[in-house]
Each structure stands twice: as C-alpha cells, then as structure tokens.
Design an enzyme around this catalytic site. Structure first.
Site, short mmCIF file in Angstrom:
data_model
loop_
_atom_site.label_atom_id
_atom_site.label_comp_id
_atom_site.label_asym_id
_atom_site.label_seq_id
_atom_site.Cartn_x
_atom_site.Cartn_y
_atom_site.Cartn_z
N LYS A 1 105.99 24.70 70.82
CA LYS A 1 105.28 25.97 70.77
C LYS A 1 105.35 26.56 69.36
O LYS A 1 106.41 26.52 68.72
CB LYS A 1 105.91 26.93 71.79
CG LYS A 1 105.24 28.28 71.96
CD LYS A 1 105.94 29.06 73.08
CE LYS A 1 105.29 30.40 73.37
NZ LYS A 1 105.97 31.09 74.49
N SER B 1 102.94 32.63 77.71
CA SER B 1 102.41 32.42 76.38
C SER B 1 102.56 30.99 75.88
O SER B 1 102.06 30.65 74.80
CB SER B 1 103.10 33.38 75.40
OG SER B 1 104.50 33.13 75.37
N SER C 1 106.94 33.03 80.67
CA SER C 1 106.01 32.23 79.86
C SER C 1 106.19 30.73 79.95
O SER C 1 105.42 29.98 79.36
CB SER C 1 106.09 32.66 78.39
OG SER C 1 105.55 33.95 78.23
#
Length: 383
Positions: free
Chosen positions: A29, A106, A130
């Site tokens: 990420k 996210s 997330s």
C-alpha cells in the site's frame, strides 16, 4: 506484470531473499516507505511535498527478508481516510469478484491485486476497517493485527492509537505463512467458546445473515454453539460516535498542519471528513476517549478466557461503483458500527470469505483477544 485492475500506482520488482515466503509476491500500500520511491498516500499534493524514501519501512523489509518479492506500490484512498476505495485522482481499482462494485478501501489497490491474482499477498493497513471491509467486498482473506504488534515505523500515520498493519491473501495457508513471517503466531489453541454479538449482527442485511450462516454453523460444529451477547451496553451508536470523534481528532492532530499549509485538493468525502475533524473540540475528544476506555474494558472482560467474537464483517456486499456520496457515507457509517469493536479495543480481526449476496461477496469475521491471531487462524482452519 500487467496491472489489469488499476491496483498499482507504481509497478517495479524488488526480489526477496530466501525464506518462508520464497516464491510468493506482494504489493505494498502506498503509505509504506519503499527505498527510492515517493510515498504518495493517494494524493498528488502529498507526493509533491514529500521526498523519496531513503529506506524500506520495517514491514516491507520483513516480507523481503522472508523471501517474498515486491511487485510495486498499490493505490490507497487519500491519506487512508475512507473505506470505499474510490480515489478522485487515480481512479477506483476493480473488484474482480464483482466488477460492478467498489473494492473497498483504504487498502483498495492491495485487495484488488490479490483478488485479481496479480500478487499473493497484499500489504495494507487498518485503522477503522481498511483491511477487513475490502476483504469482505472482494471475497479474500484479510487480517487486521493486534494494535502495536507489528511496527508501523516508515508508514504514514493516520490515527496512531488506532493504526494497525494488515494483509490480504487468497487462501488460509498463505495467510498463516505471512502471519508467522511477520513474527506473529500462525496457529494457536482453539477458543473455548464463540460469542455472537446480537447488537452487531442487527446491523447486517438479512440476506447477509443468511449467506454467512453456513460458515457460522461450521465454526459452531468445531467449538460449540455461539453464546448470544450484547457487546455495546451503552448502545452501538454511542460506540460509533466515540470512534468517529476520537479517530477524527487524532487524524487532524496528525495531519492538520500539513492540510492547513498545503490546502490539498481532496476528492469528495475526504474533504468533508477533514473539515469535520478540524472542528472537534477538546471536551468532545476527551469524552470520546473516555468511552473508548469503557469499550476496551468491556472487550477485555468478554475475551478474558480466550473467547472469540463472530460476526459479519460488513452489513452487505460492496456498494455499486456508481453509488452517490450520500449512499457511500451511509454504508460506511453502518459498517463502522460493526467494525469499531476491534478498532476501539486494538484487537485482531480475521475476515473469512463466507458467501455471496446479489453477486457480491460477504465475509464472516473472527475477533479475538489481543495477540490472539494464532487462535483465529486455527479456528478458521476448522472450516
């Protein structure tokens, strides 16, 4: 590697060493530092105002040392402040399980890359859900680790007293291998009992309850009937409000100076949440933190003997990609009511693929006591 699902903000290869994850690949990420690359955190203004990283963050270094090969950096919602996976600047990664639907965020790129088979492991982060929610949306395994169990140095902080490391895989065996490689227990004793939080189950759509029922029944066959409990004695709305306020106040404490100085171009929803965060007063924050302490005490009491809470990860399948902002926010707030137990109490939570509703996956979650990752994985193995 061809990125067929808009999962990656930057594709490159860094070979891992020799270890327990040799032969596996991962995506990181884009809030984790990778040496020589700018950590963009889902926003062009953030990328513009921050230099390239001078070293790998510890979690990336750990995966590389364990033998996994890094295939690039994956998309994130802006500054990780969303749960749906849309990014006004970089687009929305594709949910391969049902391309009509949002992938969740996210950690949107990491889950999309795993679901599409582009990588074996998707490194994400989980503050309010997330990792757990995207795992449910895309029909993969997702683990949020115990708060503080895995170091977050070299990662963009969001709300540090809530932030945790997490990851996605397509199967339980890879999930257990990754968890062990990260220094956590890849297996453990089965829990003495299951707890069924009726107030959290009430947030789920009836179709979701029906879809995950066979998986719940299989777990009960291994451990015994789940014991109904009410976890939020103050009411789940009270828990949700405390989570929303405490997290937002901490987000503004972390990023408010940068937001005020740079005035970044935020997409829909993100700008509104930062505006809300900026207006939280000290008394309001103090009351929310006091409630968080009550939630932590309640969770510790419920799970003192190693019990595991079982509940749907999400109210339902992912919203459709063309849903408007009010629809997405309503879903997000309902989901946070189900997700905030682990968030408040810093607990590990494993989302297990458990069914399909109207063509979209839904997951069943196992929430254990602090440092109970091994027990959750062993319980899931009974499936």
């Amino acid at each position: 590697m061809e990125d067929t699902v808009n999962a990656f903000v930057d594709v490159f290869t860094i070979e891992g060493g020799s270890g327990p994850l040799s032969g596996l690949t991962f995506g990181a990420k884009d809030l984790y530092d990778v040496e020589g690359h700018v950590t963009g955190c889902g926003n062009p203004d953030w990328a513009r105002t921050h230099p390239a990283a001078t070293a790998h963050c510890p979690v990336v270094a750990t995966l590389l040392a364990a033998g996994a090969t890094l295939m690039g950096k994956t998309h994130t919602d802006e500054l990780a402040y969303s749960l749906m996976g849309a990014n006004a600047h970089y687009g929305t990664p594709t949910n391969s399980a049902d391309p009509r639907r949002m992938p969740g965020g996210s950690s949107s790129g990491s889950v999309a890359a795993v679901a599409a088979g582009l990588v074996d492991i998707g490194l994400g982060s989980d503050t309010g859900g997330s990792v757990r929610l995207p795992a449910s949306f895309c029909g993969v395994w997702g683990l949020r680790t115990t708060h503080g169990a895995v170091p977050l140095e070299g990662a963009m902080p969001m709300a540090p007293s809530f932030d945790t490391v997490g990851w996605f895989t397509r199967d339980l065996a890879t999930m257990a291998r990754t968890t062990a490689a990260m220094g956590l227990a890849g297996e453990g004793p089965l829990p003495p009992r299951l707890l069924l939080p009726v107030d959290l189950w009430a947030q789920a759509m009836p179709a979701t309850v029906d879809a995950v029922a066979p998986t719940l029944a299989a777990l009960e066959a291994a451990v015994g009937p789940a014991v109904p409990v009410v976890v939020a004695e103050e009411g789940i709305d009270t828990w949700f409000d405390a989570f929303r306020i405490a997290q937002a106040a901490e987000v503004w404490e972390t990023h408010g100076a940068w937001v005020s100085a740079v005035k970044p171009n935020f997409g829909p929803g993100i700008a509104d949440r930062f505006a809300m965060a900026s207006a939280i007063g000290s008394d309001e924050r103090a009351a929310a933190l006091a409630m968080r302490e009550k939630v932590r005490a309640r969770a510790a009491a419920l799970l003192a003997d190693g019990a595991v809470v079982v509940l749907p990860t999400s109210p339902g399948p992912a919203p459709f990609r063309d849903a408007d902002e009010p629809t997405l926010n309503a879903f997000r707030n309902r989901a946070l009511r189900m997700l905030c137990l682990a968030g408040h109490a810093g607990l590990p939570q494993l989302s297990v693929p458990a069914g399909v509703v109207e063509g979209g996956p839904v997951g069943l979650s196992l929430v254990g006591p602090r440092h109970g990752e091994g027990s959750l994985l062993s319980l899931a193995a009974t499936l």
